[in-house]
Design an enzyme around this catalytic site. Sequence first.
Site, PDB file in Angstrom:
ATOM      1  N   GLU A   1     -12.328  -4.171  -8.734  1.00  0.00           N
ATOM      2  CA  GLU A   1     -13.027  -3.064  -8.069  1.00  0.00           C
ATOM      3  C   GLU A   1     -12.417  -3.003  -6.782  1.00  0.00           C
ATOM      4  O   GLU A   1     -12.345  -1.600  -6.211  1.00  0.00           O
ATOM      5  CB  GLU A   1     -14.622  -3.525  -7.628  1.00  0.00           C
ATOM      6  CG  GLU A   1     -15.520  -3.753  -8.589  1.00  0.00           C
ATOM      7  CD  GLU A   1     -15.701  -1.941  -9.157  1.00  0.00           C
ATOM      8  OE1 GLU A   1     -15.523  -1.256  -8.422  1.00  0.00           O
ATOM      9  OE2 GLU A   1     -16.334  -1.881 -10.313  1.00  0.00           O
TER      10      GLU A   1
ATOM     11  N   ASN B   1     -10.018   0.598  -5.586  1.00  0.00           N
ATOM     12  CA  ASN B   1     -10.296   1.463  -4.335  1.00  0.00           C
ATOM     13  C   ASN B   1      -8.673   1.670  -3.855  1.00  0.00           C
ATOM     14  O   ASN B   1      -8.790   2.923  -3.253  1.00  0.00           O
ATOM     15  CB  ASN B   1     -11.067   0.365  -3.241  1.00  0.00           C
ATOM     16  CG  ASN B   1     -11.432   1.317  -2.213  1.00  0.00           C
ATOM     17  OD1 ASN B   1     -12.475   2.006  -2.191  1.00  0.00           O
ATOM     18  ND2 ASN B   1     -10.831   1.015  -0.939  1.00  0.00           N
TER      19      ASN B   1
ATOM     20  N   ILE C   1     -20.720   0.311   3.070  1.00  0.00           N
ATOM     21  CA  ILE C   1     -19.794   0.517   1.797  1.00  0.00           C
ATOM     22  C   ILE C   1     -19.992  -0.892   1.229  1.00  0.00           C
ATOM     23  O   ILE C   1     -20.031  -1.215  -0.379  1.00  0.00           O
ATOM     24  CB  ILE C   1     -18.491   0.849   2.380  1.00  0.00           C
ATOM     25  CG1 ILE C   1     -18.181   2.301   2.352  1.00  0.00           C
ATOM     26  CG2 ILE C   1     -17.485   0.375   1.039  1.00  0.00           C
ATOM     27  CD1 ILE C   1     -16.980   2.702   3.179  1.00  0.00           C
TER      28      ILE C   1
ATOM     29  N   ALA D   1     -21.129   2.639  -3.222  1.00  0.00           N
ATOM     30  CA  ALA D   1     -20.720   3.040  -1.831  1.00  0.00           C
ATOM     31  C   ALA D   1     -19.324   2.652  -1.865  1.00  0.00           C
ATOM     32  O   ALA D   1     -19.046   1.547  -1.333  1.00  0.00           O
ATOM     33  CB  ALA D   1     -21.681   2.839  -0.862  1.00  0.00           C
TER      34      ALA D   1
ATOM     35  N   ASP E   1     -15.589   9.587   0.787  1.00  0.00           N
ATOM     36  CA  ASP E   1     -14.987  10.665   1.701  1.00  0.00           C
ATOM     37  C   ASP E   1     -14.727  11.830   0.724  1.00  0.00           C
ATOM     38  O   ASP E   1     -14.084  12.956   1.484  1.00  0.00           O
ATOM     39  CB  ASP E   1     -13.740  10.228   2.205  1.00  0.00           C
ATOM     40  CG  ASP E   1     -12.632   9.810   1.108  1.00  0.00           C
ATOM     41  OD1 ASP E   1     -12.892   9.937   0.011  1.00  0.00           O
ATOM     42  OD2 ASP E   1     -11.559   9.200   1.615  1.00  0.00           O
TER      43      ASP E   1
ATOM     44  N   VAL F   1     -18.532  -0.086 -10.027  1.00  0.00           N
ATOM     45  CA  VAL F   1     -19.839  -0.189  -9.376  1.00  0.00           C
ATOM     46  C   VAL F   1     -19.670  -0.202  -7.754  1.00  0.00           C
ATOM     47  O   VAL F   1     -20.639  -0.539  -7.148  1.00  0.00           O
ATOM     48  CB  VAL F   1     -20.581  -1.509  -9.876  1.00  0.00           C
ATOM     49  CG1 VAL F   1     -21.033  -1.467 -11.109  1.00  0.00           C
ATOM     50  CG2 VAL F   1     -19.510  -2.709  -9.708  1.00  0.00           C
TER      51      VAL F   1
END
Length: 328
Positions: free
Chosen positions: A42, A46, A94, A100, A105, A120
């Site tokens: 995760e 990002n 976040i 989130a 953005d 998730v």
Amino acid sequence: MAASYEADSIQVLEGLEAVRVRPGMYVGDVHDGSGLHHLIWEVVGNVIDLHLAGKATRLALHLDDAGWVEVHDDGPGFPVELEPWRGVSALEAIFTTLHAGATRDGHFPHVHLTSSFLGVGLGPVCALSAELEVETRTRGQVFRQRFERGVAVSGLERVGRSQTTGSRVRFRPDAEIFSSTTFDRAAVRERLHQLAYLNPMLTVQMNEAIYRERDGLAALVWAEAEARGADPSLPILRGTAERDGVRADVALAWTEDGAPMLRGFVNQVFTRDGGTHIEGFWEGLRRYLRLPAVEALSESVFREVFGRGLVAAVHVGLYDPRFGAPTV
């Protein structure tokens, strides 16, 4: 007779409580290691998002002996402005809210690095970590905030100045959730190296190992061919095409002998069981050869003849999928 069912029978879970109550629903099995490693992907995902959006060129991951994971990037940093709808900073939102993450953005494209293609966000990572610390460099300032089990235990603090941008996420998985908090370092290293092949302009680092695979899939094909004892002068064919929002990258070569080795990826994820992109590769190869003798071959014979000694890699990027049903 059934027990009465009243309003006070309903339990309402606030914030990230649901993640801690049913962690497997969000990250996978917390006993076999898949859920534990999901936390890494995760955070790494990002950074890959930022790279695909042209906002980051470096990803560094560090695993230490105390069970901490650190992920650094040179992207724009997490936003720190106040979220009016929650009364907290965007950074805190976040890490304490479901779904989130980087796409707040509105950037495109967006990927998930787990084998299920599900993501998730960073909130569940925070919820399932005994401790998590975020440091972001943005707008000439350095900000830091700490969390424990999904709850902020400090405010967003301004801790210095910086002429660069980027972020650092440091977390320690919660032993109350996971049967083991020991990561498979070899598996993490292999996956990060894959990501370096799939994102040739991204520099990827794990502890002391640094991967810069500027030739992309061609470098992956060469690495596999070299393992078969191929000559350094082995020619490698490569191609890239994009149509209707789908991008395909292909590299292939033939070694002297051996069973075909075909590595397939979709949206940065290795597809162990093949798929339509693999079938498309074989069909494209047949069309590329365009020989009468080839056209006369049955599919099984064609694959037997032209698969001998073949080493190939295919990566299909479908970064804005439209789903016709829920994903599970």
